[in-house]
Design an enzyme around this catalytic site. Structure first.
Site, PDB file in Angstrom:
ATOM      1  N   THR A  36       0.836  -1.208   0.000  1.00 49.86           N
ATOM      2  CA  THR A  36       0.000   0.000   0.000  1.00 49.86           C
ATOM      3  C   THR A  36       0.865   1.251   0.000  1.00 49.86           C
ATOM      4  O   THR A  36       0.590   2.220  -0.728  1.00 49.86           O
ATOM      5  CB  THR A  36      -0.928   0.008   1.222  1.00 49.86           C
ATOM      6  OG1 THR A  36      -1.765  -1.158   1.189  1.00 49.86           O
ATOM      7  CG2 THR A  36      -1.793   1.251   1.238  1.00 49.86           C
TER       8      THR A  36
ATOM      9  N   LYS B 159      -7.795  -0.699  -4.370  1.00 46.63           N
ATOM     10  CA  LYS B 159      -7.625  -1.879  -3.522  1.00 46.63           C
ATOM     11  C   LYS B 159      -8.940  -2.660  -3.632  1.00 46.63           C
ATOM     12  O   LYS B 159      -9.764  -2.651  -2.729  1.00 46.63           O
ATOM     13  CB  LYS B 159      -7.350  -1.456  -2.072  1.00 46.63           C
ATOM     14  CG  LYS B 159      -7.128  -2.619  -1.104  1.00 46.63           C
ATOM     15  CD  LYS B 159      -5.767  -3.257  -1.248  1.00 46.63           C
ATOM     16  CE  LYS B 159      -5.563  -4.305  -0.164  1.00 46.63           C
ATOM     17  NZ  LYS B 159      -4.224  -4.901  -0.192  1.00 46.63           N
TER      18      LYS B 159
ATOM     19  N   GLU C 244      -3.720  -2.648  -6.395  1.00 45.32           N
ATOM     20  CA  GLU C 244      -2.954  -3.352  -5.371  1.00 45.32           C
ATOM     21  C   GLU C 244      -3.627  -4.672  -5.041  1.00 45.32           C
ATOM     22  O   GLU C 244      -4.833  -4.722  -4.773  1.00 45.32           O
ATOM     23  CB  GLU C 244      -2.844  -2.514  -4.092  1.00 45.32           C
ATOM     24  CG  GLU C 244      -1.987  -3.212  -3.034  1.00 45.32           C
ATOM     25  CD  GLU C 244      -2.132  -2.637  -1.639  1.00 45.32           C
ATOM     26  OE1 GLU C 244      -1.802  -3.349  -0.671  1.00 45.32           O
ATOM     27  OE2 GLU C 244      -2.574  -1.483  -1.525  1.00 45.32           O
ATOM     28  N   GLY C 245      -2.841  -5.740  -5.060  1.00 42.77           N
ATOM     29  CA  GLY C 245      -3.352  -7.045  -4.687  1.00 42.77           C
ATOM     30  C   GLY C 245      -3.456  -7.178  -3.175  1.00 42.77           C
ATOM     31  O   GLY C 245      -3.343  -6.207  -2.428  1.00 42.77           O
ATOM     32  N   ALA C 246      -3.671  -8.413  -2.720  1.00 43.31           N
ATOM     33  CA  ALA C 246      -3.784  -8.691  -1.288  1.00 43.31           C
ATOM     34  C   ALA C 246      -2.864  -9.856  -0.958  1.00 43.31           C
ATOM     35  O   ALA C 246      -2.931 -10.903  -1.600  1.00 43.31           O
ATOM     36  CB  ALA C 246      -5.226  -9.029  -0.917  1.00 43.31           C
TER      37      ALA C 246
ATOM     38  N   ASP D 294      -5.741   0.319   4.302  1.00 38.11           N
ATOM     39  CA  ASP D 294      -5.231   0.279   2.930  1.00 38.11           C
ATOM     40  C   ASP D 294      -6.153   1.036   1.981  1.00 38.11           C
ATOM     41  O   ASP D 294      -5.697   1.798   1.118  1.00 38.11           O
ATOM     42  CB  ASP D 294      -5.088  -1.170   2.443  1.00 38.11           C
ATOM     43  CG  ASP D 294      -3.997  -1.922   3.175  1.00 38.11           C
ATOM     44  OD1 ASP D 294      -3.286  -1.305   3.988  1.00 38.11           O
ATOM     45  OD2 ASP D 294      -3.847  -3.132   2.927  1.00 38.11           O
TER      46      ASP D 294
END
Length: 220
Positions: free
Chosen positions: A20, A41, A116-118, A55
């Site tokens: 992040t 996100k 943005e991935g997780a 995030d």
């Protein structure tokens, strides 16, 4: 994707390694070049005690112009665990097509979209698909965030190998200093052994709220 809009998928070697933070800095770099940027996100797990997702808050405010929560995120899952497991506990199924469509809708009118991935690169998202499958479906070049801490060399090389083995477009990697001091040899090892383009380093404790970028940091 809107014609003329550039997209990037930001993933990492693990959870809690600064994805992040890096995505927000990339958004600042894009904005400084006069771009309209959406920092997204779409999938978040782990909310704060006050019921917010840090995030999401960071990225919606880092966008230019700033976005609402609904314009930044599609799935919000409470427990700070792997998203597929959090979704299962909530009795829902993460919809791959819905995630793809959400990003495309939010890219409308933007010059740059940052997704943005997780968690890490191979976190499962459902039966038979994972984080890199999502990235592949979007078709965006992948940016890998490597957290500079003990074990980083192996984690980063394995993550990069996974990206390359899928044949995904790979923009390069960014080092984020998670601890101070950085374990001896970690930075040097990554610079020697990583195969992708090095896009810079975020110093420990760097405050990017003012939009000032780290000296070595650059947008791909």
């Amino acid at each position: 994707m809107t014609a003329g809009c550039r997209g990037f998928f930001v993933t990492g070697t693990d959870t809690g390694i600064g994805k992040t933070r890096v995505t927000a800095l990339l958004a600042a770099a894009c904005a400084a070049m006069g771009n309209r940027v959406a920092a997204l996100k779409p999938l978040a797990s782990g909310c704060s005690a006050d019921g917010t997702w840090e995030d999401i808050e960071s990225l919606r405010q880092a966008s230019l112009p700033p976005r609402s929560v609904a314009q930044c995120n599609l799935y919000r899952l409470g427990p700070p665990i792997a998203p597929h497991w959090a979704a299962r506990q909530a009795g829902i199924r993460l919809d791959r097509s819905a995630l793809q469509e959400f990003v495309r809708e939010q890219a409308a009118g933007m010059d740059v979209v940052l997704v943005e991935g997780a968690g890490g690169v191979l976190v499962p998202l459902g039966d038979g698909w994972d984080m890199l499958d999502w990235a592949a479906g979007l078709g965006f070049p992948v940016i890998l965030v490597a957290g500079l801490r003990l074990g980083a060399i192996s984690h980063a090389r394995l993550s990069e190998s996974a990206i390359l083995s899928r044949g995904l477009p790979y923009a390069g990697w960014i080092a984020n200093c998670c601890v101070d001091p950085v374990p001896p040899g970690t930075r040097e090892g990554l610079l020697e052994w990583m195969r992708g383009e090095y896009l810079g380093e975020v110093p420990f404790g760097w405050d990017g709220s003012s939009g000032v970028l780290p000296p070595s940091f650059r947008f791909p």
